[in-house]
Design a protein around this motif. Structure first.
Motif, PDB file in Angstrom:
ATOM      1  N   ALA A   1      -7.892   2.646  14.551  1.00  0.00           N
ATOM      2  CA  ALA A   1      -6.604   2.235  15.152  1.00  0.00           C
ATOM      3  C   ALA A   1      -5.878   3.280  15.724  1.00  0.00           C
ATOM      4  O   ALA A   1      -5.312   2.224  16.800  1.00  0.00           O
ATOM      5  CB  ALA A   1      -5.890   2.680  13.383  1.00  0.00           C
ATOM      6  N   GLU A   2      -5.925   4.574  15.781  1.00  0.00           N
ATOM      7  CA  GLU A   2      -5.091   5.242  17.370  1.00  0.00           C
ATOM      8  C   GLU A   2      -5.741   5.173  18.826  1.00  0.00           C
ATOM      9  O   GLU A   2      -5.214   5.137  19.248  1.00  0.00           O
ATOM     10  CB  GLU A   2      -5.460   6.749  16.167  1.00  0.00           C
ATOM     11  CG  GLU A   2      -4.433   7.263  15.465  1.00  0.00           C
ATOM     12  CD  GLU A   2      -4.587   8.654  14.974  1.00  0.00           C
ATOM     13  OE1 GLU A   2      -3.691   9.362  14.536  1.00  0.00           O
ATOM     14  OE2 GLU A   2      -6.286   9.467  14.849  1.00  0.00           O
TER      15      GLU A   2
ATOM     16  N   GLU B   1      -7.925  -4.248  17.936  1.00  0.00           N
ATOM     17  CA  GLU B   1      -7.801  -4.445  18.961  1.00  0.00           C
ATOM     18  C   GLU B   1      -6.863  -5.688  19.353  1.00  0.00           C
ATOM     19  O   GLU B   1      -5.902  -5.726  19.949  1.00  0.00           O
ATOM     20  CB  GLU B   1      -8.881  -4.758  20.011  1.00  0.00           C
ATOM     21  CG  GLU B   1      -9.275  -3.153  20.258  1.00  0.00           C
ATOM     22  CD  GLU B   1     -10.747  -3.198  21.433  1.00  0.00           C
ATOM     23  OE1 GLU B   1     -11.080  -4.366  21.712  1.00  0.00           O
ATOM     24  OE2 GLU B   1     -11.164  -2.713  21.623  1.00  0.00           O
ATOM     25  N   GLU B   2      -6.539  -6.140  17.982  1.00  0.00           N
ATOM     26  CA  GLU B   2      -6.689  -7.743  17.962  1.00  0.00           C
ATOM     27  C   GLU B   2      -4.996  -7.385  17.170  1.00  0.00           C
ATOM     28  O   GLU B   2      -3.982  -8.043  17.922  1.00  0.00           O
ATOM     29  CB  GLU B   2      -7.250  -8.692  17.662  1.00  0.00           C
ATOM     30  CG  GLU B   2      -8.718  -8.895  18.405  1.00  0.00           C
ATOM     31  CD  GLU B   2      -7.660 -10.249  19.438  1.00  0.00           C
ATOM     32  OE1 GLU B   2      -6.826 -10.862  19.184  1.00  0.00           O
ATOM     33  OE2 GLU B   2      -8.318  -8.997  20.661  1.00  0.00           O
ATOM     34  N   VAL B   3      -5.385  -6.863  16.359  1.00  0.00           N
ATOM     35  CA  VAL B   3      -4.365  -6.294  15.820  1.00  0.00           C
ATOM     36  C   VAL B   3      -2.745  -6.091  16.041  1.00  0.00           C
ATOM     37  O   VAL B   3      -1.753  -6.385  16.214  1.00  0.00           O
ATOM     38  CB  VAL B   3      -4.185  -5.078  13.837  1.00  0.00           C
ATOM     39  CG1 VAL B   3      -2.990  -5.282  13.862  1.00  0.00           C
ATOM     40  CG2 VAL B   3      -4.919  -5.675  13.087  1.00  0.00           C
TER      41      VAL B   3
ATOM     42  N   PHE C   1      -0.276   6.785  13.296  1.00  0.00           N
ATOM     43  CA  PHE C   1      -0.388   7.235  12.723  1.00  0.00           C
ATOM     44  C   PHE C   1       0.316   7.773  12.216  1.00  0.00           C
ATOM     45  O   PHE C   1       0.850   9.260  12.353  1.00  0.00           O
ATOM     46  CB  PHE C   1      -2.104   7.513  12.243  1.00  0.00           C
ATOM     47  CG  PHE C   1      -2.301   8.194  10.679  1.00  0.00           C
ATOM     48  CD1 PHE C   1      -2.395   6.590  10.238  1.00  0.00           C
ATOM     49  CD2 PHE C   1      -2.386   9.239  10.481  1.00  0.00           C
ATOM     50  CE1 PHE C   1      -2.645   6.421   8.688  1.00  0.00           C
ATOM     51  CE2 PHE C   1      -2.665   9.561   8.636  1.00  0.00           C
ATOM     52  CZ  PHE C   1      -2.145   8.416   7.875  1.00  0.00           C
ATOM     53  N   TRP C   2       1.168   7.130  11.318  1.00  0.00           N
ATOM     54  CA  TRP C   2       1.975   7.980  10.066  1.00  0.00           C
ATOM     55  C   TRP C   2       1.309   8.381   8.908  1.00  0.00           C
ATOM     56  O   TRP C   2       1.591  10.645   9.139  1.00  0.00           O
ATOM     57  CB  TRP C   2       3.697   7.848   9.452  1.00  0.00           C
ATOM     58  CG  TRP C   2       4.435   6.977  10.969  1.00  0.00           C
ATOM     59  CD1 TRP C   2       4.846   6.190  11.221  1.00  0.00           C
ATOM     60  CD2 TRP C   2       5.226   7.902  11.696  1.00  0.00           C
ATOM     61  NE1 TRP C   2       5.316   6.444  13.090  1.00  0.00           N
ATOM     62  CE2 TRP C   2       5.773   7.594  13.164  1.00  0.00           C
ATOM     63  CE3 TRP C   2       6.026   9.554  11.341  1.00  0.00           C
ATOM     64  CZ2 TRP C   2       7.213   8.508  13.724  1.00  0.00           C
ATOM     65  CZ3 TRP C   2       6.918  10.006  12.608  1.00  0.00           C
ATOM     66  CH2 TRP C   2       7.508  10.099  13.179  1.00  0.00           C
TER      67      TRP C   2
ATOM     68  N   LEU D   1      -2.451   2.658   4.111  1.00  0.00           N
ATOM     69  CA  LEU D   1      -2.325   3.977   5.707  1.00  0.00           C
ATOM     70  C   LEU D   1      -1.259   2.927   6.793  1.00  0.00           C
ATOM     71  O   LEU D   1      -0.975   1.979   6.746  1.00  0.00           O
ATOM     72  CB  LEU D   1      -3.759   3.848   6.851  1.00  0.00           C
ATOM     73  CG  LEU D   1      -4.920   4.088   5.839  1.00  0.00           C
ATOM     74  CD1 LEU D   1      -5.953   4.423   6.880  1.00  0.00           C
ATOM     75  CD2 LEU D   1      -4.442   5.816   4.754  1.00  0.00           C
ATOM     76  N   PHE D   2      -0.193   4.137   7.378  1.00  0.00           N
ATOM     77  CA  PHE D   2       1.124   3.552   7.343  1.00  0.00           C
ATOM     78  C   PHE D   2       0.798   3.639   9.423  1.00  0.00           C
ATOM     79  O   PHE D   2       0.326   5.247  10.114  1.00  0.00           O
ATOM     80  CB  PHE D   2       2.114   4.294   6.747  1.00  0.00           C
ATOM     81  CG  PHE D   2       3.543   3.671   7.679  1.00  0.00           C
ATOM     82  CD1 PHE D   2       3.919   2.717   8.150  1.00  0.00           C
ATOM     83  CD2 PHE D   2       4.527   4.495   7.409  1.00  0.00           C
ATOM     84  CE1 PHE D   2       5.376   3.081   9.099  1.00  0.00           C
ATOM     85  CE2 PHE D   2       6.103   5.053   8.726  1.00  0.00           C
ATOM     86  CZ  PHE D   2       6.205   4.011   8.609  1.00  0.00           C
ATOM     87  N   PHE D   3       1.060   2.900  10.303  1.00  0.00           N
ATOM     88  CA  PHE D   3       0.239   2.986  11.832  1.00  0.00           C
ATOM     89  C   PHE D   3       2.254   2.510  12.028  1.00  0.00           C
ATOM     90  O   PHE D   3       2.266   0.966  11.641  1.00  0.00           O
ATOM     91  CB  PHE D   3      -0.402   2.042  12.283  1.00  0.00           C
ATOM     92  CG  PHE D   3      -2.229   2.859  11.385  1.00  0.00           C
ATOM     93  CD1 PHE D   3      -2.249   3.740  11.820  1.00  0.00           C
ATOM     94  CD2 PHE D   3      -2.558   1.618  10.863  1.00  0.00           C
ATOM     95  CE1 PHE D   3      -3.592   4.429  12.070  1.00  0.00           C
ATOM     96  CE2 PHE D   3      -3.652   2.691  10.040  1.00  0.00           C
ATOM     97  CZ  PHE D   3      -4.307   4.250  10.499  1.00  0.00           C
ATOM     98  N   GLU D   4       1.988   2.692  14.029  1.00  0.00           N
ATOM     99  CA  GLU D   4       3.377   1.887  14.105  1.00  0.00           C
ATOM    100  C   GLU D   4       2.991   2.090  15.661  1.00  0.00           C
ATOM    101  O   GLU D   4       2.138   2.576  16.341  1.00  0.00           O
ATOM    102  CB  GLU D   4       4.499   3.139  14.231  1.00  0.00           C
ATOM    103  CG  GLU D   4       5.975   2.655  14.903  1.00  0.00           C
ATOM    104  CD  GLU D   4       7.283   4.039  14.848  1.00  0.00           C
ATOM    105  OE1 GLU D   4       8.069   3.649  14.260  1.00  0.00           O
ATOM    106  OE2 GLU D   4       6.489   5.126  15.027  1.00  0.00           O
TER     107      GLU D   4
END
Length: 248
Positions: A101-102, A73-75, A108-109, A133-136
């Protein structure tokens, strides 16, 4: 050319992120001491959490899976729109972290695979890789669409516990940021992500609870040509960051 600037803090990771203004960060790249490492140590498949021939420094406290929700949430809050988030972890932690994270708002890619080029400890198909892990948040194009999702970078041996090569961080930072951007790592360890950031002409804010981490990272970042100073514009009433907080 102006030397790249860095700023270091010694706080609990979530507490550190809470000192940052909303939408102030261009990329968050980090490698928490994930919970499953304790399980691996218990069955003798890793020595990374204690002093050993492969780990010359005491390991700091594990960041529990139960805290991923508040962390992500902070990220999400501190990242600007149209940015990326890279989380290093093992295959077990990936299944835990992805849905949390989602839920925080990230797309999430895929997992990017770090091929360490040599096997580590273990019993069943000894480990040679780790996930990134690659997130956007929003939508951002990678700098080079020709880079594969398996990154072959030799592991670091005999360094800081679980130290990651700066060459690995440099690929990902180069893919997701531009010169002058702010890179943040709330679990910086040896500061390898900071070395990569400064090498590419980015600003860097790193954080860790470990005394050894702060000392080593500062030495490495100064050695990389960085200048220590403020890189984050905080509100006047923001909490101080150069202090230790007890882990909750």
């Amino acid at each position: 050319m102006t030397s790249p600037t860095f700023e270091l803090s010694q706080l609990d990771a979530v507490a550190f992120l809470r000192t940052l203004p909303a939408e102030s960060v261009d990329l968050l790249f980090t490698d928490p001491a994930y919970e499953s490492l304790e399980k691996h140590r218990a069955i003798g498949t890793t020595t990374r959490l204690k002093v050993s021939q492969g780990s010359s420094n005491p390991w700091f406290g594990v960041f529990p899976n139960a805290r991923f929700g508040e962390l992500f949430e902070e990220v999400y809050r501190v990242l600007k729109r149209d940015t990326h988030f890279y989380l290093m972890c093992d295959q077990e932690t990936a299944f835990v972290a992805k849905p949390i994270a989602e839920q925080a708002g990230f797309k999430f890619w895929k997992p990017v695979v770090w091929d360490k080029k040599s096997i580590g400890m273990g019993y069943h198909y000894r480990a040679r890789y780790e996930f990134v892990l690659f997130f956007e948040k929003g939508k951002r194009r990678l700098a080079d669409l020709g880079i594969a999702d398996v990154l072959e970078v030799p592991r670091i041996r005999g360094g800081y516990p679980a130290e990651k090569p700066a060459a690995l961080s440099q690929i990902l930072i180069g893919q997701s940021t531009a010169p002058g951007d702010l890179i943040v790592d709330p679990f910086m360890g040896s500061g390898s992500s900071g070395v990569a950031a400064l090498t590419l002409g980015r600003r860097y804010a790193g954080n860790d609870v470990s005394d050894d981490s702060l000392k080593l990272a500062r030495e490495r970042l100064l050695g990389a040509g960085g200048v220590e100073g403020s890189v984050i514009v905080r509100p006047a009433n923001a909490a101080p960051v150069q202090q230790r907080l007890a882990l909750g």
